[in-house]
Design an enzyme around this catalytic site. Structure first.
Site, PDB file in Angstrom:
ATOM      1  N   TYR A 241       0.815  -1.222   0.000  1.00 23.81           N
ATOM      2  CA  TYR A 241       0.000   0.000   0.000  1.00 23.81           C
ATOM      3  C   TYR A 241       0.845   1.267   0.000  1.00 23.81           C
ATOM      4  O   TYR A 241       2.038   1.249   0.246  1.00 23.81           O
ATOM      5  CB  TYR A 241      -1.064  -0.002   1.090  1.00 23.81           C
ATOM      6  N   GLU A 242       0.159   2.381  -0.384  1.00 20.29           N
ATOM      7  CA  GLU A 242       0.807   3.667  -0.672  1.00 20.29           C
ATOM      8  C   GLU A 242       1.836   3.533  -1.795  1.00 20.29           C
ATOM      9  O   GLU A 242       2.815   4.277  -1.847  1.00 20.29           O
ATOM     10  CB  GLU A 242       1.458   4.260   0.590  1.00 20.29           C
ATOM     11  N   GLY A 243       1.594   2.602  -2.685  1.00 19.65           N
ATOM     12  CA  GLY A 243       2.492   2.376  -3.817  1.00 19.65           C
ATOM     13  C   GLY A 243       3.405   1.202  -3.554  1.00 19.65           C
ATOM     14  O   GLY A 243       4.174   1.189  -2.596  1.00 19.65           O
TER      15      GLY A 243
END
Length: 596
Positions: free
Chosen positions: A438-440
């Protein structure tokens, strides 16, 4: 084994590596020196150890539940969040103008680590709220700031980030959620968002959703995306809560880990349209959301350090207690605790070295952030901003990948018992698995590192960092200790490999883009390893000096030994990563798709 905040190592990193006194010399941070840092960290440790950590396993056993549109969090979470908010922890780094304490990131980062070590699922709520606050501080109108920031900073309201949609994933150009302008200046929002952390819960009065959507008639692609505030409950001019908005949770996900954190599917506009308020200007939403994402990416990197620390503590405690087999050197007549066995020592040292290296890198990054925002000299601000921006994908990408290795080793130290849920080691492993996603994902962080942070300036910032590392090598070379000599050899080889990788990446993105990006993740791992190793080298020298002064000998000896281990066992990995980038990436790029 209960969690104990590693205050000594945190304070060592804050004082000796991040130079908190230099941060305290910046305008606006005059009261934030070492004494303040120590006092704040000690108070945060009490909350983390005594209130939040005991709920970690409970959250895994009794996750958040969904019924009839409502989410009920794990028993105890609501009261713990109340104590978190009442202690002022949500506003620690945020401006005093809106009720925060205005402390530097250098102090806040250590507190983020403690809360996450205590309970990763719990910490995700304040993490996303911090990001929403940052986005509104950057792009919100004065009215939006006055309405939303005080209750969010106070912890009465929480925030979310709404990017992902079922058909879009990480490709935000494919966002379909639409925003229809209304005569009163508001917008009606229609669409579905998925993977919304704490998108619905029972711990706060209101939830402030920040939503990416496309205004009717906007350009295609990322250029046509705008950002909107869509509160769960509408807010009156006096700040009071009004009617329920047309934004509803329709389900929550059943996950591998972080089970107590409700990951929601949110539906906007099924009953006439959710009321949204434009943040900033139309079609600049992605720009604003990146402010939130960068804040969150740094925090996720701290989560990697945090879960690694928790896994390490548990593994050490088990290794001290678990008696099995006679030591190979015959040092005891019978079976001994497994911590006496060489390979167990190797695993524990790997866990500690990786964790301490990433913690040091993150703390130094936080100090650069503080200087980038508060230094009176414009050139110093620019230099620190470039350094911090280069570090963000390393802190996020390398620290989270590191956490997978450390939590896996934690299971291994426990042996067969590590595979048993009741032991607790497996939860850390499962919880850590989301951090690289998550968050890339790590690849997205690596693409950022390749494109924006290396190729764009021809490797200028990266080589400037290499130059600073070379200075440290010189300082090591002037020392008469085997540990310093070993670190100098390893750091020099690693730095040279880093420069060769930078040259390949910077020179290849135009002519050989597939090859450059095929090597992007190995390049990120290489760069993270080297920068963390650089900080361990600095730590080694400080520890030698403090040991000579007679300061805390046990701690300083352990720091020296850990840094030496990092030199021998972790920096030594860099050569292989350099090989994968410079010689091996082209082979990946050339592989025909049909061959898979």
């Amino acid at each position: 084994m209960s969690y104990r905040a590693p205050l000594k190592d945190m304070l060592f990193a804050i004082r000796e590596l991040a130079d908190i006194e230099a941060v305290a010399a910046l305008p606006g941070h005059e009261e934030a020196g070492f004494e303040t840092a120590q006092a704040v960290l000690e108070e945060c440790a009490k909350l983390a150890e005594g209130v939040i950590a005991p709920l970690n396993w409970e959250g895994d056993r009794f996750p958040s539940s969904f019924h009839d549109g409502h989410v009920t969090t794990t028993p105890g979470f609501k009261d713990a969040f109340r104590q978190f908010a009442e202690g002022g922890w949500q506003g620690l780094q945020h401006p005093a103008d809106y009720g925060g304490q205005g402390l530097p990131k250098t102090i806040g980062a250590a507190c983020i680590e403690m809360i996450n070590s205590a309970n990763l699922s719990f910490s995700l709520c304040p993490l996303l709220t911090d990001g929403a606050i940052e986005a509104l501080l950057t792009a919100g109108s004065d009215e939006q700031k006055s309405i939303y920031l005080p209750p969010m900073i106070e912890g009465r309201w929480t925030g979310t980030m709404n990017l992902t949609e079922p058909q879009a994933g990480s490709d935000l150009a494919a966002v379909r959620t639409r925003a229809e302008p209304q005569p009163d200046g508001t917008y009606r929002i229609f669409g579905t968002k998925i993977f919304i952390t704490y998108g619905e819960h029972d711990m706060a009065e209101n939830i402030v959703h920040l939503v990416l959507a496309r205004v009717t008639g906007a350009p295609d692609g990322v250029k046509g995306i705008s950002l909107f505030v869509v509160p769960k409950f509408l807010v009156g001019a006096d700040g009071g809560l009004g009617a329920r908005n047309d934004a509803h949770c329709v389900s929550i996900e059943h996950k591998l880990g972080i089970k107590a954190s409700p990951t929601a599917v949110l539906q906007f506009g099924d009953h006439g349209g959710a009321v949204g308020y434009l943040v900033g200007q139309e079609n600049r939403g992605l720009e604003y959301m990146f402010v939130m994402m960068n804040a969150a990416r740094y925090a996720v990197g701290m989560q990697g350090v945090a879960i690694a620390e928790r896994a390490y503590q548990k593994a050490v405690a088990y290794a001290r207690d678990r008696v099995q087999s006679r030591p190979v050197d015959g040092s005891t007549p019978g079976a001994a605790p497994i911590i006496h066995h060489p390979d167990v020592k190797r695993m524990l040292l790997t866990m500690r070295a990786l964790t301490e290296g990433c913690r040091a890198m993150a703390m130094v990054g936080a100090a650069a952030y503080d200087a980038a925002h508060a230094h009176p000299d414009a050139a110093a601000r620019k230099q620190n901003q470039a350094f911090y921006e280069f570090l963000v994908p390393l802190i996020k990408g390398y620290s989270t990948e590191m956490s997978l290795e450390v939590t896996s080793l934690g299971v291994q130290v426990h042996g067969g018992m590590g595979f048993i849920e009741e032991t607790g080691a497996a939860q850390h492993y499962r919880d850590a698995r989301i951090l690289t996603i998550y968050e890339g994902t790590t690849a997205i962080q690596a693409n950022d590192l390749v494109g924006r942070k290396t190729a764009r300036d021809g490797g200028g910032v990266a080589k400037a960092i290499a130059g600073r590392i070379e200075v440290t090598e010189g300082e090591l070379g002037r020392r008469d200790s085997e540990a310093a000599r070993a670190m100098q050899r390893s750091l020099k080889a690693a730095r040279q490999a880093f420069v060769e990788a930078v040259d390949f990446i910077a020179g290849g993105t135009k002519g050989q883009p597939n090859a450059a990006y095929a090597g992007s993740v190995p390049y990120l791992l290489l760069a993270g390893n080297v920068v963390a190793g650089w900080q361990m080298a600095r730590a080694l020298m400080v520890a030698e000096d403090r040991l000579a002064e007679g300061t805390d000998p046990e701690f300083m000896k352990a720091k020296i030994a850990t840094a030496r281990f990092y030199a021998d066992h972790v920096l030594s990995r860099v050569a292989g990563l350099r090989q994968a980038v410079v010689e091996g990436a082209a082979g990946v790029a050339a592989m025909p798709v049909d061959a898979f």
